[in-house]
Scaffold this motif. Structure first.
Motif, PDB file in Angstrom:
ATOM      1  N   TYR A 167     -53.551 -62.233  12.780  1.00  9.74           N
ATOM      2  CA  TYR A 167     -54.423 -62.435  11.628  1.00  9.74           C
ATOM      3  C   TYR A 167     -55.886 -62.398  12.044  1.00  9.74           C
ATOM      4  N   TYR A 168     -56.724 -62.047  11.052  1.00  4.92           N
ATOM      5  CA  TYR A 168     -58.168 -62.127  11.205  1.00  4.92           C
ATOM      6  C   TYR A 168     -58.596 -63.529  10.811  1.00  4.92           C
ATOM      7  N   ALA A 169     -59.554 -64.081  11.528  1.00  4.06           N
ATOM      8  CA  ALA A 169     -60.078 -65.409  11.234  1.00  4.06           C
ATOM      9  C   ALA A 169     -61.512 -65.248  10.726  1.00  4.06           C
ATOM     10  N   PHE A 170     -61.679 -65.282   9.400  1.00  2.00           N
ATOM     11  CA  PHE A 170     -62.991 -65.123   8.787  1.00  2.00           C
ATOM     12  C   PHE A 170     -63.623 -66.501   8.595  1.00  2.00           C
ATOM     13  N   PRO A 171     -64.748 -66.775   9.266  1.00  2.00           N
ATOM     14  CA  PRO A 171     -65.399 -68.077   9.103  1.00  2.00           C
ATOM     15  C   PRO A 171     -66.003 -68.219   7.697  1.00  2.00           C
ATOM     16  N   ALA A 172     -66.041 -69.442   7.186  1.00  6.75           N
ATOM     17  CA  ALA A 172     -66.599 -69.702   5.856  1.00  6.75           C
ATOM     18  C   ALA A 172     -68.043 -69.216   5.753  1.00  6.75           C
ATOM     19  N   ASP A 173     -68.820 -69.381   6.813  1.00 10.00           N
ATOM     20  CA  ASP A 173     -70.215 -68.922   6.785  1.00 10.00           C
ATOM     21  C   ASP A 173     -70.301 -67.419   6.539  1.00 10.00           C
ATOM     22  N   LEU A 174     -69.363 -66.676   7.089  1.00 11.93           N
ATOM     23  CA  LEU A 174     -69.332 -65.236   6.862  1.00 11.93           C
ATOM     24  C   LEU A 174     -68.994 -64.933   5.404  1.00 11.93           C
ATOM     25  N   LEU A 175     -68.048 -65.678   4.830  1.00  8.25           N
ATOM     26  CA  LEU A 175     -67.698 -65.471   3.425  1.00  8.25           C
ATOM     27  C   LEU A 175     -68.890 -65.737   2.522  1.00  8.25           C
ATOM     28  N   LEU A 176     -69.688 -66.748   2.869  1.00 11.02           N
ATOM     29  CA  LEU A 176     -70.912 -67.035   2.119  1.00 11.02           C
ATOM     30  C   LEU A 176     -71.881 -65.866   2.195  1.00 11.02           C
ATOM     31  N   GLU A 177     -71.911 -65.224   3.347  1.00 15.42           N
ATOM     32  CA  GLU A 177     -72.825 -64.118   3.574  1.00 15.42           C
ATOM     33  C   GLU A 177     -72.389 -62.831   2.867  1.00 15.42           C
ATOM     34  N   ILE A 178     -71.105 -62.526   2.916  1.00 15.84           N
ATOM     35  CA  ILE A 178     -70.642 -61.233   2.386  1.00 15.84           C
ATOM     36  C   ILE A 178     -70.065 -61.306   0.988  1.00 15.84           C
ATOM     37  N   GLY A 179     -69.607 -62.474   0.580  1.00 15.07           N
ATOM     38  CA  GLY A 179     -68.941 -62.609  -0.719  1.00 15.07           C
ATOM     39  C   GLY A 179     -69.844 -63.194  -1.776  1.00 15.07           C
ATOM     40  N   THR A 180     -69.231 -63.558  -2.871  1.00 16.91           N
ATOM     41  CA  THR A 180     -69.938 -64.195  -3.979  1.00 16.91           C
ATOM     42  C   THR A 180     -69.421 -65.616  -4.111  1.00 16.91           C
ATOM     43  N   LEU A 181     -70.332 -66.574  -4.040  1.00 15.49           N
ATOM     44  CA  LEU A 181     -69.970 -67.968  -4.266  1.00 15.49           C
ATOM     45  C   LEU A 181     -69.860 -68.161  -5.765  1.00 15.49           C
ATOM     46  N   LEU A 182     -68.731 -68.651  -6.221  1.00 11.44           N
ATOM     47  CA  LEU A 182     -68.500 -68.785  -7.666  1.00 11.44           C
ATOM     48  C   LEU A 182     -68.788 -70.195  -8.149  1.00 11.44           C
ATOM     49  N   LEU A 221     -57.614 -56.314  -9.240  1.00  9.15           N
ATOM     50  CA  LEU A 221     -56.474 -57.088  -8.755  1.00  9.15           C
ATOM     51  C   LEU A 221     -57.057 -58.218  -7.910  1.00  9.15           C
ATOM     52  N   VAL A 222     -56.396 -59.368  -7.919  1.00  7.58           N
ATOM     53  CA  VAL A 222     -56.918 -60.510  -7.181  1.00  7.58           C
ATOM     54  C   VAL A 222     -55.814 -61.142  -6.342  1.00  7.58           C
ATOM     55  N   GLU A 223     -56.046 -61.184  -5.053  1.00  6.54           N
ATOM     56  CA  GLU A 223     -55.206 -61.937  -4.132  1.00  6.54           C
ATOM     57  C   GLU A 223     -55.872 -63.290  -3.951  1.00  6.54           C
ATOM     58  N   VAL A 224     -55.101 -64.363  -3.956  1.00  9.40           N
ATOM     59  CA  VAL A 224     -55.653 -65.715  -3.879  1.00  9.40           C
ATOM     60  C   VAL A 224     -55.191 -66.369  -2.581  1.00  9.40           C
ATOM     61  N   GLN A 225     -56.131 -67.005  -1.904  1.00 11.25           N
ATOM     62  CA  GLN A 225     -55.796 -67.688  -0.661  1.00 11.25           C
ATOM     63  C   GLN A 225     -56.790 -68.817  -0.458  1.00 11.25           C
ATOM     64  N   GLY A 226     -56.402 -69.812   0.295  1.00 14.24           N
ATOM     65  CA  GLY A 226     -57.277 -70.932   0.560  1.00 14.24           C
ATOM     66  C   GLY A 226     -57.388 -71.239   2.036  1.00 14.24           C
ATOM     67  N   GLU A 245     -64.742 -77.913  -1.618  1.00 13.52           N
ATOM     68  CA  GLU A 245     -64.492 -77.660  -3.035  1.00 13.52           C
ATOM     69  C   GLU A 245     -65.391 -76.545  -3.577  1.00 13.52           C
ATOM     70  N   ARG A 246     -65.282 -75.400  -2.931  1.00 16.34           N
ATOM     71  CA  ARG A 246     -66.037 -74.232  -3.374  1.00 16.34           C
ATOM     72  C   ARG A 246     -65.119 -73.020  -3.353  1.00 16.34           C
ATOM     73  N   ARG A 247     -65.527 -71.999  -4.060  1.00 17.84           N
ATOM     74  CA  ARG A 247     -64.699 -70.803  -4.175  1.00 17.84           C
ATOM     75  C   ARG A 247     -65.573 -69.569  -3.995  1.00 17.84           C
ATOM     76  N   PHE A 248     -64.939 -68.540  -3.441  1.00 13.64           N
ATOM     77  CA  PHE A 248     -65.614 -67.284  -3.148  1.00 13.64           C
ATOM     78  C   PHE A 248     -64.812 -66.139  -3.755  1.00 13.64           C
ATOM     79  N   LEU A 249     -65.490 -65.070  -4.066  1.00 12.50           N
ATOM     80  CA  LEU A 249     -64.825 -63.819  -4.400  1.00 12.50           C
ATOM     81  C   LEU A 249     -65.341 -62.793  -3.402  1.00 12.50           C
ATOM     82  N   VAL A 250     -64.425 -62.165  -2.686  1.00 12.48           N
ATOM     83  CA  VAL A 250     -64.776 -61.212  -1.638  1.00 12.48           C
ATOM     84  C   VAL A 250     -63.973 -59.945  -1.881  1.00 12.48           C
TER      85      VAL A 250
END
Length: 154
Positions: A139-154, A68-73, A109-114
């Motif tokens: 809400y939780y505030a997840f910094p982009a740098d953290l998403l780069l670290e824990i997620g997958t850059l697509l 399942l995929v939730e989408v957010q920007g 203009e980048r996308r992540f999958l977490v």
């Protein structure tokens, strides 16, 4: 110009906002990657969504064979803002089918999958701060740098 998070709810919910752009980028990416998907979650229905239980209100946007995929920007502030209630609902959905967030970064203009598991671990990190939207939702505030670290850059 007022940032998206600081706008009143009635402005954030207008067509063209609230994930429309990010969902378009998900569709483009999924089509290009030959990943099948179907619309799954609510898309501004004409019902009192705020009265629905959280697990229904936050039904992920898309269903794919494997997840399942939730989408957010997010934008210039480079912060993914995820309501606590939304993340808790996604944890529940994850019990039935693996659940991830597709995240669109408009500024770069980048996308992540977490995965939901990755977000939960990050949310419980001692340095993670919570904030409130104008209407009071935490809400939780997840910094982009953290998403780069824990997620997958697509």
């Amino acid at each position: 110009m007022t940032s998206f998070k600081d706008r009143p709810w009635h402005q954030r919910v207008q067509p063209g906002g609230m994930g429309d752009e990010a969902e378009g980028h998900f569709r483009t990416w999924a089509n290009h990657a030959n990943i099948g998907y179907a619309r799954y979650g609510l898309d501004r229905p004409r019902i009192a969504v705020h009265r629905l239980p959280d697990h229904i209100r936050y039904t992920p946007d898309f269903v794919c064979t494997n997840q399942l995929v939730e989408v957010q920007g997010f934008g210039r502030d480079q912060t993914l803002k995820v309501k606590k209630t939304k993340l808790n609902a996604l944890v529940l959905w994850n019990q039935f089918h693996p659940t991830s967030m597709f995240v669109w970064d408009r500024t770069n203009e980048r996308r992540f999958l977490v995965t939901v598991q990755q977000l939960i671990v990050a949310a419980h990190h001692p340095d993670m701060e919570t904030h409130r939207f104008p209407e009071g939702h935490e809400y939780y505030a997840f910094p982009a740098d953290l998403l780069l670290e824990i997620g997958t850059l697509l």
